[in-house]
Design a protein around this motif. Sequence first.
Motif, mmCIF file in Angstrom:
data_model
loop_
_atom_site.group_PDB
_atom_site.id
_atom_site.type_symbol
_atom_site.label_atom_id
_atom_site.label_comp_id
_atom_site.label_asym_id
_atom_site.label_seq_id
_atom_site.Cartn_x
_atom_site.Cartn_y
_atom_site.Cartn_z
ATOM 1 N N GLY A 57 0.881 -1.215 -0.160
ATOM 2 C CA GLY A 57 -0.008 0.087 -0.090
ATOM 3 C C GLY A 57 0.860 1.352 -0.151
ATOM 4 N N LEU A 58 1.899 1.302 0.939
ATOM 5 C CA LEU A 58 2.869 2.560 0.931
ATOM 6 C C LEU A 58 3.450 2.700 -0.545
ATOM 7 C CD1 LEU A 58 3.925 2.442 4.682
ATOM 8 C CD2 LEU A 58 2.807 4.289 3.428
ATOM 9 N N CYS A 59 4.035 1.588 -1.098
ATOM 10 C CA CYS A 59 4.718 1.512 -2.237
ATOM 11 C C CYS A 59 3.684 2.112 -3.338
ATOM 12 C CB CYS A 59 5.070 0.235 -2.878
ATOM 13 S SG CYS A 59 6.666 -0.336 -1.898
ATOM 14 N N MET A 99 -2.759 3.824 -12.181
ATOM 15 C CA MET A 99 -2.718 2.487 -12.677
ATOM 16 C C MET A 99 -1.565 1.607 -12.350
ATOM 17 S SD MET A 99 -5.983 1.811 -13.124
ATOM 18 C CE MET A 99 -5.928 0.309 -13.929
ATOM 19 N N THR A 100 -0.432 2.296 -12.905
ATOM 20 C CA THR A 100 1.058 1.667 -13.240
ATOM 21 C C THR A 100 1.349 1.128 -11.568
ATOM 22 O OG1 THR A 100 1.623 2.745 -15.085
ATOM 23 C CG2 THR A 100 3.199 1.875 -13.550
ATOM 24 N N ALA A 101 1.103 2.287 -10.616
ATOM 25 C CA ALA A 101 1.290 1.868 -9.270
ATOM 26 C C ALA A 101 0.528 0.787 -8.782
ATOM 27 C CB ALA A 101 1.322 3.066 -7.998
ATOM 28 N N THR A 102 -0.713 0.829 -8.872
ATOM 29 C CA THR A 102 -1.553 -0.321 -8.553
ATOM 30 C C THR A 102 -1.190 -1.754 -8.916
ATOM 31 O OG1 THR A 102 -3.366 1.160 -8.203
ATOM 32 C CG2 THR A 102 -4.132 -1.091 -8.547
ATOM 33 N N MET A 103 -0.948 -1.637 -10.447
ATOM 34 C CA MET A 103 -0.241 -2.964 -10.993
ATOM 35 C C MET A 103 0.979 -3.502 -10.309
ATOM 36 S SD MET A 103 -2.952 -3.859 -13.203
ATOM 37 C CE MET A 103 -2.392 -4.395 -14.654
ATOM 38 N N LEU A 104 1.581 -2.534 -10.216
ATOM 39 C CA LEU A 104 3.053 -2.789 -9.344
ATOM 40 C C LEU A 104 2.806 -3.456 -7.937
ATOM 41 C CD1 LEU A 104 5.513 -0.257 -10.754
ATOM 42 C CD2 LEU A 104 5.457 -2.731 -10.940
ATOM 43 N N SER A 105 1.581 -3.021 -7.370
ATOM 44 C CA SER A 105 1.562 -3.351 -6.013
ATOM 45 C C SER A 105 1.068 -5.055 -5.746
ATOM 46 C CB SER A 105 0.358 -2.653 -5.404
ATOM 47 O OG SER A 105 -1.121 -3.102 -5.891
ATOM 48 N N PHE A 106 0.826 -5.620 -6.836
ATOM 49 C CA PHE A 106 0.585 -7.010 -6.821
ATOM 50 C C PHE A 106 1.810 -7.643 -6.881
ATOM 51 C CE2 PHE A 106 -3.605 -5.482 -8.816
ATOM 52 C CZ PHE A 106 -4.432 -5.884 -7.834
ATOM 53 N N ALA A 107 2.838 -7.440 -7.665
ATOM 54 C CA ALA A 107 4.082 -7.890 -7.413
ATOM 55 C C ALA A 107 4.720 -7.701 -6.277
ATOM 56 C CB ALA A 107 4.868 -7.483 -8.783
ATOM 57 N N ILE A 108 4.479 -6.377 -5.733
ATOM 58 C CA ILE A 108 5.354 -6.138 -4.445
ATOM 59 C C ILE A 108 4.708 -6.859 -3.326
ATOM 60 C CG2 ILE A 108 5.635 -4.278 -2.769
ATOM 61 C CD1 ILE A 108 5.531 -2.317 -5.228
ATOM 62 N N TYR A 109 3.413 -7.230 -3.209
ATOM 63 C CA TYR A 109 2.675 -8.042 -2.371
ATOM 64 C C TYR A 109 3.364 -9.308 -2.371
ATOM 65 C CZ TYR A 109 -0.804 -9.688 0.869
ATOM 66 O OH TYR A 109 -1.426 -10.260 1.649
ATOM 67 N N ALA A 110 3.184 -9.866 -3.585
ATOM 68 C CA ALA A 110 3.537 -11.375 -3.831
ATOM 69 C C ALA A 110 5.070 -11.379 -3.247
ATOM 70 C CB ALA A 110 3.518 -11.724 -5.131
ATOM 71 N N TRP A 132 9.594 -10.416 10.310
ATOM 72 C CA TRP A 132 8.939 -9.006 10.702
ATOM 73 C C TRP A 132 9.985 -7.692 10.304
ATOM 74 C CZ3 TRP A 132 4.248 -7.776 11.748
ATOM 75 C CH2 TRP A 132 3.068 -8.712 11.965
ATOM 76 N N ILE A 133 11.152 -7.749 10.778
ATOM 77 C CA ILE A 133 12.038 -6.945 10.553
ATOM 78 C C ILE A 133 12.197 -6.544 9.026
ATOM 79 C CG2 ILE A 133 14.710 -6.151 10.867
ATOM 80 C CD1 ILE A 133 14.335 -7.916 13.443
ATOM 81 N N GLY A 134 12.387 -7.641 8.213
ATOM 82 C CA GLY A 134 12.527 -7.384 6.797
ATOM 83 C C GLY A 134 11.188 -6.621 6.338
ATOM 84 N N LEU A 135 9.962 -6.583 6.882
ATOM 85 C CA LEU A 135 9.039 -5.874 6.301
ATOM 86 C C LEU A 135 9.183 -4.822 7.127
ATOM 87 C CD1 LEU A 135 6.083 -8.650 5.987
ATOM 88 C CD2 LEU A 135 7.452 -7.339 4.133
ATOM 89 N N GLY A 136 9.161 -4.659 8.106
ATOM 90 C CA GLY A 136 8.832 -3.257 8.951
ATOM 91 C C GLY A 136 9.987 -2.271 8.617
ATOM 92 N N LEU A 137 11.036 -2.318 8.658
ATOM 93 C CA LEU A 137 11.917 -1.453 8.328
ATOM 94 C C LEU A 137 11.818 -0.858 6.909
ATOM 95 C CD1 LEU A 137 15.568 -2.782 9.616
ATOM 96 C CD2 LEU A 137 13.853 -1.262 10.601
ATOM 97 N N PRO A 138 11.533 -1.578 5.883
ATOM 98 C CA PRO A 138 11.144 -0.775 4.796
ATOM 99 C C PRO A 138 9.784 -0.006 4.686
ATOM 100 C CG PRO A 138 11.840 -2.993 4.098
ATOM 101 C CD PRO A 138 11.859 -2.854 5.525
ATOM 102 N N THR A 139 8.891 -0.478 5.238
ATOM 103 C CA THR A 139 7.367 -0.196 5.505
ATOM 104 C C THR A 139 7.462 1.268 6.322
ATOM 105 O OG1 THR A 139 6.344 -2.320 5.667
ATOM 106 C CG2 THR A 139 5.395 -0.447 6.279
ATOM 107 N N LEU A 140 8.512 1.330 7.243
ATOM 108 C CA LEU A 140 8.629 2.601 8.073
ATOM 109 C C LEU A 140 9.252 3.652 7.280
ATOM 110 C CD1 LEU A 140 9.820 1.143 11.700
ATOM 111 C CD2 LEU A 140 7.682 2.279 11.039
ATOM 112 N N ALA A 141 10.208 2.919 6.570
ATOM 113 C CA ALA A 141 10.994 3.907 5.646
ATOM 114 C C ALA A 141 9.968 4.656 4.512
ATOM 115 C CB ALA A 141 12.258 3.182 4.848
ATOM 116 N N LEU A 142 9.253 3.657 4.132
ATOM 117 C CA LEU A 142 8.219 4.389 3.176
ATOM 118 C C LEU A 142 7.322 5.419 3.602
ATOM 119 C CD1 LEU A 142 7.757 1.132 0.951
ATOM 120 C CD2 LEU A 142 8.885 3.241 0.201
ATOM 121 N N ALA A 143 6.887 4.766 4.958
ATOM 122 C CA ALA A 143 5.906 5.586 5.589
ATOM 123 C C ALA A 143 6.446 6.913 5.817
ATOM 124 C CB ALA A 143 5.284 5.110 6.848
ATOM 125 N N ALA A 144 7.728 7.016 6.405
ATOM 126 C CA ALA A 144 8.505 8.314 6.621
ATOM 127 C C ALA A 144 8.708 9.034 5.174
ATOM 128 C CB ALA A 144 9.709 7.997 7.163
#
Length: 100
Positions: free
Chosen positions: A33-35, A52-63, A79-91
């Motif tokens: 979602g953040l990506c 539309m491009t971002a939405t299509m890419l989100s399926f690949a990112i989620y997978a 958890w750390i491998g998902l948490g750190l990039p998620t926090l960086a993207l949120a910031a």
Amino acid sequence: MKSTTQSGPTAMYRLAVLSRVTAAICGGYALAGLCTALLAIWLPMARADAVMTATMLSFAIYACAVIWVFAARDAWRAWIGLGLPTLALAAAYWLGRSVS
């Protein structure tokens, strides 16, 4: 033939699998979602095309996030491998919104 003295998976193993499933579902969704939000803002194309491009890419990112969770050595690394990039993207999203 299965031995009758052997018990099933332990409670710790089941909790570790539950933790990974939760990380895959919730953490993967947050990361994708953040990506999507950042790509929709930053892609240099028309607004509708960027969304539309971002939405299509989100399926690949989620997978890829789900694959990462179950490929990690243990649940903490997942958890750390998902948490750190998620926090960086949120910031980055927050800073991008507060600047403009």
